[in-house]
Design a protein around this motif. Structure first.
Motif, PDB file in Angstrom:
ATOM      1  N   ASP A  40      -1.641   5.471  -1.759  1.00 28.70           N
ATOM      2  CA  ASP A  40      -2.234   3.882  -2.272  1.00 28.70           C
ATOM      3  C   ASP A  40      -1.634   3.512  -1.910  1.00 28.70           C
ATOM      4  OD1 ASP A  40      -3.451   2.307  -4.268  1.00 28.70           O
ATOM      5  OD2 ASP A  40      -1.582   2.450  -5.421  1.00 28.70           O
ATOM      6  N   GLN A  41      -0.122   2.990  -1.886  1.00 29.28           N
ATOM      7  CA  GLN A  41       1.402   1.785  -1.562  1.00 29.28           C
ATOM      8  C   GLN A  41       0.333   1.035  -0.023  1.00 29.28           C
ATOM      9  OE1 GLN A  41       5.276   3.499  -2.275  1.00 29.28           O
ATOM     10  NE2 GLN A  41       4.725   1.848  -3.558  1.00 29.28           N
ATOM     11  N   GLU A  42       0.424   2.896   0.678  1.00 31.65           N
ATOM     12  CA  GLU A  42      -0.316   2.668   2.629  1.00 31.65           C
ATOM     13  C   GLU A  42      -1.546   1.723   2.542  1.00 31.65           C
ATOM     14  OE1 GLU A  42      -1.201   5.105   5.767  1.00 31.65           O
ATOM     15  OE2 GLU A  42      -0.521   6.203   4.703  1.00 31.65           O
ATOM     16  N   ILE A  43      -2.548   2.238   1.493  1.00 36.73           N
ATOM     17  CA  ILE A  43      -3.722   1.291   1.566  1.00 36.73           C
ATOM     18  C   ILE A  43      -3.099  -0.585   1.372  1.00 36.73           C
ATOM     19  CG2 ILE A  43      -5.759   1.232   0.885  1.00 36.73           C
ATOM     20  CD1 ILE A  43      -5.719   4.245   0.192  1.00 36.73           C
ATOM     21  N   ARG A  44      -3.162  -0.509   0.020  1.00 35.44           N
ATOM     22  CA  ARG A  44      -2.419  -1.769  -0.681  1.00 35.44           C
ATOM     23  C   ARG A  44      -1.305  -2.346   0.518  1.00 35.44           C
ATOM     24  NH1 ARG A  44       0.858  -1.744  -4.915  1.00 35.44           N
ATOM     25  NH2 ARG A  44       0.682   0.166  -5.398  1.00 35.44           N
ATOM     26  N   GLN A  45      -0.602  -1.969   1.089  1.00 39.21           N
ATOM     27  CA  GLN A  45       0.260  -2.579   2.817  1.00 39.21           C
ATOM     28  C   GLN A  45      -0.893  -3.035   2.983  1.00 39.21           C
ATOM     29  OE1 GLN A  45       3.025  -4.154   1.372  1.00 39.21           O
ATOM     30  NE2 GLN A  45       2.474  -4.994   3.207  1.00 39.21           N
ATOM     31  N   LEU A  46      -2.141  -1.912   4.015  1.00 36.18           N
ATOM     32  CA  LEU A  46      -3.020  -2.442   5.075  1.00 36.18           C
ATOM     33  C   LEU A  46      -3.805  -3.583   4.466  1.00 36.18           C
ATOM     34  CD1 LEU A  46      -2.926   1.134   5.918  1.00 36.18           C
ATOM     35  CD2 LEU A  46      -1.899  -0.751   7.374  1.00 36.18           C
ATOM     36  N   LEU A  48      -3.006  -6.010   2.539  1.00 35.08           N
ATOM     37  CA  LEU A  48      -2.679  -7.732   2.165  1.00 35.08           C
ATOM     38  C   LEU A  48      -2.439  -7.954   3.486  1.00 35.08           C
ATOM     39  CD1 LEU A  48      -0.339  -6.503  -0.595  1.00 35.08           C
ATOM     40  CD2 LEU A  48      -2.243  -7.651  -1.034  1.00 35.08           C
ATOM     41  N   ASP A  49      -2.015  -7.044   4.329  1.00 38.20           N
ATOM     42  CA  ASP A  49      -1.693  -7.770   5.636  1.00 38.20           C
ATOM     43  C   ASP A  49      -2.934  -7.832   6.981  1.00 38.20           C
ATOM     44  OD1 ASP A  49       1.126  -7.198   5.869  1.00 38.20           O
ATOM     45  OD2 ASP A  49       1.142  -5.493   6.742  1.00 38.20           O
ATOM     46  N   ASN A  50      -4.284  -7.772   5.841  1.00 38.98           N
ATOM     47  CA  ASN A  50      -5.476  -7.424   6.559  1.00 38.98           C
ATOM     48  C   ASN A  50      -6.078  -6.024   7.673  1.00 38.98           C
ATOM     49  OD1 ASN A  50      -6.209 -10.688   5.823  1.00 38.98           O
ATOM     50  ND2 ASN A  50      -4.981 -11.307   7.242  1.00 38.98           N
ATOM     51  N   ALA A  51      -5.674  -5.604   7.041  1.00 37.52           N
ATOM     52  CA  ALA A  51      -5.294  -3.869   7.938  1.00 37.52           C
ATOM     53  C   ALA A  51      -5.922  -3.969   8.789  1.00 37.52           C
ATOM     54  CB  ALA A  51      -7.210  -3.544   7.503  1.00 37.52           C
ATOM     55  N   PRO A  52      -4.708  -3.878   9.808  1.00 34.94           N
ATOM     56  CA  PRO A  52      -4.042  -3.835  10.909  1.00 34.94           C
ATOM     57  C   PRO A  52      -5.416  -2.416  11.675  1.00 34.94           C
ATOM     58  CG  PRO A  52      -2.049  -3.576   9.466  1.00 34.94           C
ATOM     59  CD  PRO A  52      -3.370  -3.825   8.471  1.00 34.94           C
ATOM     60  N   ILE A  53      -6.421  -1.956  11.016  1.00 32.38           N
ATOM     61  CA  ILE A  53      -6.788  -0.520  11.816  1.00 32.38           C
ATOM     62  C   ILE A  53      -8.100  -0.332  11.267  1.00 32.38           C
ATOM     63  CG2 ILE A  53      -4.319   0.838  10.384  1.00 32.38           C
ATOM     64  CD1 ILE A  53      -6.440   2.016   8.378  1.00 32.38           C
ATOM     65  N   ASP A  54      -8.399   0.747  12.549  1.00 33.20           N
ATOM     66  CA  ASP A  54      -9.833   0.400  12.482  1.00 33.20           C
ATOM     67  C   ASP A  54     -10.545   0.707  10.691  1.00 33.20           C
ATOM     68  OD1 ASP A  54     -10.305   2.763  12.294  1.00 33.20           O
ATOM     69  OD2 ASP A  54      -9.770   3.194  14.483  1.00 33.20           O
ATOM     70  N   ASP A  55     -11.946   0.208  10.713  1.00 37.83           N
ATOM     71  CA  ASP A  55     -12.753   0.411   9.366  1.00 37.83           C
ATOM     72  C   ASP A  55     -12.379   2.429   9.134  1.00 37.83           C
ATOM     73  OD1 ASP A  55     -13.136  -2.151   8.701  1.00 37.83           O
ATOM     74  OD2 ASP A  55     -14.773  -1.429   9.785  1.00 37.83           O
ATOM     75  N   GLU A  56     -12.307   3.098  10.578  1.00 35.94           N
ATOM     76  CA  GLU A  56     -12.748   4.371  10.055  1.00 35.94           C
ATOM     77  C   GLU A  56     -11.736   4.685   9.059  1.00 35.94           C
ATOM     78  OE1 GLU A  56     -14.627   7.623   9.708  1.00 35.94           O
ATOM     79  OE2 GLU A  56     -15.492   6.136   9.856  1.00 35.94           O
ATOM     80  N   ALA A  57     -10.323   4.273   9.770  1.00 32.83           N
ATOM     81  CA  ALA A  57      -9.489   5.235   9.113  1.00 32.83           C
ATOM     82  C   ALA A  57      -8.950   4.506   7.888  1.00 32.83           C
ATOM     83  CB  ALA A  57      -8.136   4.416  10.441  1.00 32.83           C
ATOM     84  N   MET A  58      -9.019   3.167   7.791  1.00 36.97           N
ATOM     85  CA  MET A  58      -9.387   3.116   6.430  1.00 36.97           C
ATOM     86  C   MET A  58     -10.077   3.392   4.995  1.00 36.97           C
ATOM     87  SD  MET A  58      -7.538   0.606   3.908  1.00 36.97           S
ATOM     88  CE  MET A  58      -6.766  -0.481   4.850  1.00 36.97           C
ATOM     89  N   HIS A  59     -11.540   4.082   5.935  1.00 35.94           N
ATOM     90  CA  HIS A  59     -12.260   4.806   5.170  1.00 35.94           C
ATOM     91  C   HIS A  59     -12.120   5.895   4.510  1.00 35.94           C
ATOM     92  CE1 HIS A  59     -16.283   6.257   3.191  1.00 35.94           C
ATOM     93  NE2 HIS A  59     -15.694   7.030   4.167  1.00 35.94           N
ATOM     94  N   GLN A  60     -11.285   5.773   5.829  1.00 39.97           N
ATOM     95  CA  GLN A  60     -10.404   7.951   5.394  1.00 39.97           C
ATOM     96  C   GLN A  60      -9.246   8.047   4.287  1.00 39.97           C
ATOM     97  OE1 GLN A  60     -12.042  10.443   6.875  1.00 39.97           O
ATOM     98  NE2 GLN A  60      -9.850  12.213   5.446  1.00 39.97           N
ATOM     99  N   LEU A  61      -8.906   6.622   4.497  1.00 36.00           N
ATOM    100  CA  LEU A  61      -7.239   6.429   4.406  1.00 36.00           C
ATOM    101  C   LEU A  61      -7.813   6.060   2.305  1.00 36.00           C
ATOM    102  CD1 LEU A  61      -5.044   4.534   5.456  1.00 36.00           C
ATOM    103  CD2 LEU A  61      -4.115   6.418   5.301  1.00 36.00           C
ATOM    104  N   LYS A  62      -9.043   5.617   2.407  1.00 36.36           N
ATOM    105  CA  LYS A  62      -9.557   5.911   0.727  1.00 36.36           C
ATOM    106  C   LYS A  62      -9.460   6.768   0.488  1.00 36.36           C
ATOM    107  CE  LYS A  62     -10.413   0.555   0.739  1.00 36.36           C
ATOM    108  NZ  LYS A  62     -10.745  -0.704   0.433  1.00 36.36           N
ATOM    109  N   HIS A  63     -11.045   7.172   1.202  1.00 30.57           N
ATOM    110  CA  HIS A  63     -11.970   9.391   0.364  1.00 30.57           C
ATOM    111  C   HIS A  63     -10.529  10.004   0.428  1.00 30.57           C
ATOM    112  CE1 HIS A  63     -13.106  12.485   1.868  1.00 30.57           C
ATOM    113  NE2 HIS A  63     -14.382  12.676   1.744  1.00 30.57           N
ATOM    114  N   ASP A  64      -9.188   9.830   1.122  1.00 31.79           N
ATOM    115  CA  ASP A  64      -8.502  11.191   0.459  1.00 31.79           C
ATOM    116  C   ASP A  64      -7.861  10.577  -0.139  1.00 31.79           C
ATOM    117  OD1 ASP A  64      -8.946  11.836   3.379  1.00 31.79           O
ATOM    118  OD2 ASP A  64      -6.903  11.333   4.005  1.00 31.79           O
TER     119      ASP A  64
END
Length: 78
Positions: A40-46, A48-64
């Protein structure tokens, strides 16, 4: 909402006492809670930093995070 806090206590306020108890007495639950909190902290930080990762990686983090939340909820209502 970007940067929203999804802490376990916020998600399940009705289980506040049980969460506290299980964190102290159940090492498996405490590990699930720790991993959920870290994700949750990692997702929140990403977010707030305008998600400097691709959408698929962010989707996987949220799924996890959602998968861990499901496991935690099952343990709470048991």
């Amino acid at each position: 909402m970007l940067g929203e806090d999804h802490a376990i206590i916020i998600e399940f306020p009705e289980y506040k006492e049980k969460i506290s108890e299980l964190n102290k007495t159940d090492s498996n639950f405490a590990e699930y809670a720790r991993r959920y909190h870290a994700l949750d902290q990692e997702i929140r930080q990403l977010e707030l930093d305008n998600a400097p990762i691709d959408d698929e990686a962010m989707h996987q983090l949220k799924h996890d995070r959602a998968s861990l939340k499901d496991v935690i909820y099952q343990r709470l209502k048991a």
